[in-house]
Design an enzyme around this catalytic site. Structure first.
Site, PDB file in Angstrom:
ATOM      1  N   ASN A  32      -7.716  -2.341  14.288  1.00  0.00           N
ATOM      2  CA  ASN A  32      -9.094  -2.717  13.954  1.00  0.00           C
ATOM      3  C   ASN A  32      -9.135  -3.961  13.057  1.00  0.00           C
ATOM      4  OD1 ASN A  32      -8.227  -1.745  11.491  1.00  0.00           O
ATOM      5  ND2 ASN A  32      -9.614   0.015  11.424  1.00  0.00           N
ATOM      6  N   GLU A  40      -9.730  -1.789   5.221  1.00  0.00           N
ATOM      7  CA  GLU A  40     -10.393  -1.455   6.471  1.00  0.00           C
ATOM      8  C   GLU A  40     -11.621  -2.348   6.697  1.00  0.00           C
ATOM      9  OE1 GLU A  40      -8.972   0.379   8.547  1.00  0.00           O
ATOM     10  OE2 GLU A  40      -8.466   2.398   7.855  1.00  0.00           O
ATOM     11  N   ASP A  99       0.808  -1.221   0.000  1.00  0.00           N
ATOM     12  CA  ASP A  99       0.000   0.000   0.000  1.00  0.00           C
ATOM     13  C   ASP A  99       0.842   1.271   0.000  1.00  0.00           C
ATOM     14  OD1 ASP A  99       0.961  -0.432   2.569  1.00  0.00           O
ATOM     15  OD2 ASP A  99      -0.994  -0.712   3.474  1.00  0.00           O
ATOM     16  N   HIS A 144      -7.332  -4.462  10.277  1.00  0.00           N
ATOM     17  CA  HIS A 144      -7.070  -4.274   8.842  1.00  0.00           C
ATOM     18  C   HIS A 144      -5.757  -4.929   8.425  1.00  0.00           C
ATOM     19  CE1 HIS A 144      -4.995  -0.197   9.762  1.00  0.00           C
ATOM     20  NE2 HIS A 144      -4.070  -0.894   9.122  1.00  0.00           N
TER      21      HIS A 144
HETATM   22  C1  GLP Z   1      -0.701   0.546   8.552  1.00  0.00           C
HETATM   23  C2  GLP Z   1      -0.297  -0.294   7.335  1.00  0.00           C
HETATM   24  C3  GLP Z   1      -0.427  -1.766   7.607  1.00  0.00           C
HETATM   25  C4  GLP Z   1       0.199  -2.096   8.940  1.00  0.00           C
HETATM   26  C5  GLP Z   1      -0.553  -1.409  10.049  1.00  0.00           C
HETATM   27  C6  GLP Z   1       0.054  -1.647  11.424  1.00  0.00           C
HETATM   28  O1  GLP Z   1      -1.986   1.048   8.528  1.00  0.00           O
HETATM   29  N1  GLP Z   1      -1.033   0.035   6.167  1.00  0.00           N
HETATM   30  O2  GLP Z   1       0.181  -2.484   6.556  1.00  0.00           O
HETATM   31  O3  GLP Z   1       0.162  -3.489   9.161  1.00  0.00           O
HETATM   32  O4  GLP Z   1      -0.563  -0.017   9.826  1.00  0.00           O
HETATM   33  O5  GLP Z   1       1.148  -0.808  11.627  1.00  0.00           O
HETATM   34  P1  GLP Z   1       2.239  -1.032  12.720  1.00  0.00           P
HETATM   35  O6  GLP Z   1       3.035  -2.203  12.286  1.00  0.00           O
HETATM   36  O7  GLP Z   1       3.049   0.219  12.742  1.00  0.00           O
HETATM   37  O8  GLP Z   1       1.524  -1.285  13.996  1.00  0.00           O
END
Ligand code: GLP
Length: 234
Positions: free
Chosen positions: A128, A135, A62, A130
């Protein structure tokens, strides 16, 4: 699901690295990669290793809409600085958050994924539930799409920005349909703030309200979690 419990993110990164190394020994060519703090320990382990990725392909999940590759908050910048600048790959793909035509960019990215079928997909998980930026409420069949980020995600990600208004409101994300086509999935989660999402993913019903729960339907998933993220499991 093969659930591996680890002490902390550091050990988790090493476990994920072992899975990747094993895949490399079997001739894996294309990696789906993720951003966020979760995979940082995996990427530093890859960088410190003597594994050669110069004939490998990566396809990232993404990107924020509106951020360019040289913006230090963009996911392209994250990937370059945490991994690719130090451990070169043959070719790396990240959606273009600055594309003038976002729908065309989604189609282009779907073609990239089709041309480079993912052998091992690395995933984190949002609070949440995702995955990527898919989402809650997103169709399980969707391919690359433009996402309006939820308040939960904007709040969770604001720590990386100066102020909450700076967090982009939209992103481009590989779809769940494409993620599920990857041959193998490695999902990592560390910290108590991921505990509810991890419980729902592993023990809850498979529901679009918790996107990661679809992983229950994939036949080759490795889940790497620390004790805090595992703390709500039965
Ligand atoms: C973001 C990314 C995800 C990631 C998530 C968790 O929204 N798009 O790919 O897994 O956050 O992030 P973190 O690893 O910093 O907790």
């Amino acid at each position: 699901m093969n659930i591996i419990r680890v002490k902390d993110a550091q050990e988790g990164g090493k476990k994920a690295f072992e899975v990747i190394q094993e895949g490399m020994n079997k001739g894996v060519k294309t990696f789906g990669l993720a951003t966020g703090s979760t995979p940082e320990s995996l990427y530093s382990t890859m960088v410190a290793s003597d594994l050669d990725f110069s004939d490998k392909i990566s396809v990232n999940l993404d990107e924020y809409v509106g951020l360019s590759a040289d913006d230090d908050q963009s996911y392209r910048y994250f990937m370059n600085s945490h991994l690719f600048d130090q451990k070169p790959f043959k070719e790396t793909f990240v959606p273009d958050g600055k594309a003038a035509d976002l729908d065309a960019e989604c189609k282009r990215y779907d073609q990239v994924i089709e041309d480079h079928p993912i052998d091992i997909q690395v995933l984190g998980i949002g609070q949440n539930g995702h995955i990527g930026f898919n989402e809650p409420g997103t169709s399980f069949d969707i391919t690359t799409h433009v996402v309006a980020l939820t308040e939960s995600t904007i709040n969770a990600n604001k720590r990386n920005f100066e102020k909450v208004e700076d967090v982009p409101t939209h992103a481009l994300s590989m779809g769940i349909g494409s993620i599920m086509k990857s041959k193998k999935l490695i999902l990592m989660a560390f910290g108590v703030e991921k505990a509810d999402a991890v419980k729902g993913m592993i023990e809850g019903p498979v529901t679009e309200e918790l996107p990661a729960s679809i992983l229950q339907k994939h036949d080759d998933v490795v889940v790497i979690i620390d004790e805090a993220a595992a703390s709500k499991l039965k």
